[in-house]
Design an enzyme around this catalytic site. Sequence first.
Site, PDB file in Angstrom:
ATOM      1  N   SER A 305       0.806  -1.205   0.000  1.00 16.20           N
ATOM      2  CA  SER A 305       0.000   0.000   0.000  1.00 16.20           C
ATOM      3  C   SER A 305       0.852   1.274   0.000  1.00 16.20           C
ATOM      4  CB  SER A 305      -0.939  -0.056   1.207  1.00 16.20           C
ATOM      5  OG  SER A 305      -1.909   0.936   1.157  1.00 16.20           O
ATOM      6  N   ASP A 316      10.352   5.421 -10.067  1.00 20.61           N
ATOM      7  CA  ASP A 316       9.997   6.063 -11.334  1.00 20.61           C
ATOM      8  C   ASP A 316      10.789   7.344 -11.546  1.00 20.61           C
ATOM      9  OD1 ASP A 316       8.245   4.053 -11.822  1.00 20.61           O
ATOM     10  OD2 ASP A 316       6.439   5.293 -11.861  1.00 20.61           O
ATOM     11  N   LYS A 330      -0.667  -4.171  -3.209  1.00 18.63           N
ATOM     12  CA  LYS A 330      -1.959  -3.670  -2.781  1.00 18.63           C
ATOM     13  C   LYS A 330      -2.090  -2.222  -3.241  1.00 18.63           C
ATOM     14  CE  LYS A 330      -5.313  -2.092  -0.072  1.00 18.63           C
ATOM     15  NZ  LYS A 330      -5.710  -0.673   0.035  1.00 18.63           N
TER      16      LYS A 330
END
Length: 434
Positions: A305, A316, A330
């Site tokens: 999460s 990224d 998740k």
Amino acid sequence: MSSRLVRLLPAPRRLLAALLPMTLLALPLMPVPADAQDEPAVNELPLEDIQTFAEVFERIKRAYVEEVDDSTLLRNAMRGMLSELDPHSAYLDSEEFQSLRESTEGEFGGIGIEVGLEEGRLTVITPIDDTPASRAGVQARDIILAIDDTPTERLSLQEAVTLMRGEPGSEIHLTLQRSGVEAPVEVTLTREIIRTESVRSELLEPGYGYLRVSQFQNRTGEQVNDAIRQLERNAPLQGLILDLRNNPGGVLQAAVAVADAFLDSGLVVYTEGRLPDTEMRFSASRETAAPDVPLVVLINGGSASAAEIVAGALQDQRRGVIMGTESFGKGSVQQVLPLGNGEGLKLTTALYYTPNGRSIQALGIEPDVTVVRGRIEVTESSRQLREADLEGHLRSSGEPRTSSERSARLREDYQLGEALNLLKALNVLERRQG
């Protein structure tokens, strides 16, 4: 005042309740679109199905072996309606809803474990740092066979959590099944008030810091910034390890704040759902605690999460090296919607995406460098005696007093040792290129 609580909950069918704080962030209630009245699927309920529901309801009332009142049957129906949507949506009675709201303070009563139903078995997802469970040696993936004298095989998750709750100071006995151990493991724990500190930091070596985030609470971002300043109090950092292993997640905005401690611009995460207000975008600010410190982020299968948001954003944006094993996966957002009767709904309303548009749901974050958890064993015959091993040896002015303890810890935690080695290698390469 009515409010909406936004939470990134961890693994499937996990329930934190009194065992793990479900820290939440209050936002305005989700509005219903004006054009919703024009949608037949929303307002036109199928008459035949309603009649079938009424027939089932009446037959249970008349023929079930024990008498069940109307209120219980209706609440069970609502629970079933939510639970069949996905593993994270649920109906919360007044006690569950109140417990969830109280846990936003990061203080709760219990033993300090996150539990879930895995293949129908009550399983420890992870023990929380410095709690009765972690001190007693309870491990992730332990299967709880019995709570005191009650077998867990037929208990619901809520029933199991209720049994594990209790007054601080009272004892609880768990019977565990552990992988690789034939006989059941018996542990006795004393319940206590758990006041969780989500951030812990230390210097592993001069110039190399370690930052552990065990979960994401309302103040986690602030605590991370304070910890970085403390690590840099005497000298600038040459490298930092951000440890998100076994971090089950938490507050979305806290994850954004932690990522923002290392990013000075760019997108951190965005969410997409059916309703306009579930589409949100969060970006880094210019004010950054550690914009240039070489960074290694540790993750594993217990990183879920909000922890995956941070790892995905840093990956990224090429801000750090992600090391360890694949994360849990998740990637959905839950809103807790209060009802007028003091109860509530926990409803999945959106999915979140990394800056490059990757959905983590059921996929997880792939590390840049895969390192499985292990332990370095040093045999006595292969290790030479050194001056530092002699009892009463003179210390150099720069020798940390806990160097032997840190060396032992790095041997115990192979992933942590490899992360430190990678940071040192990055510094060597940077100096050579400079």
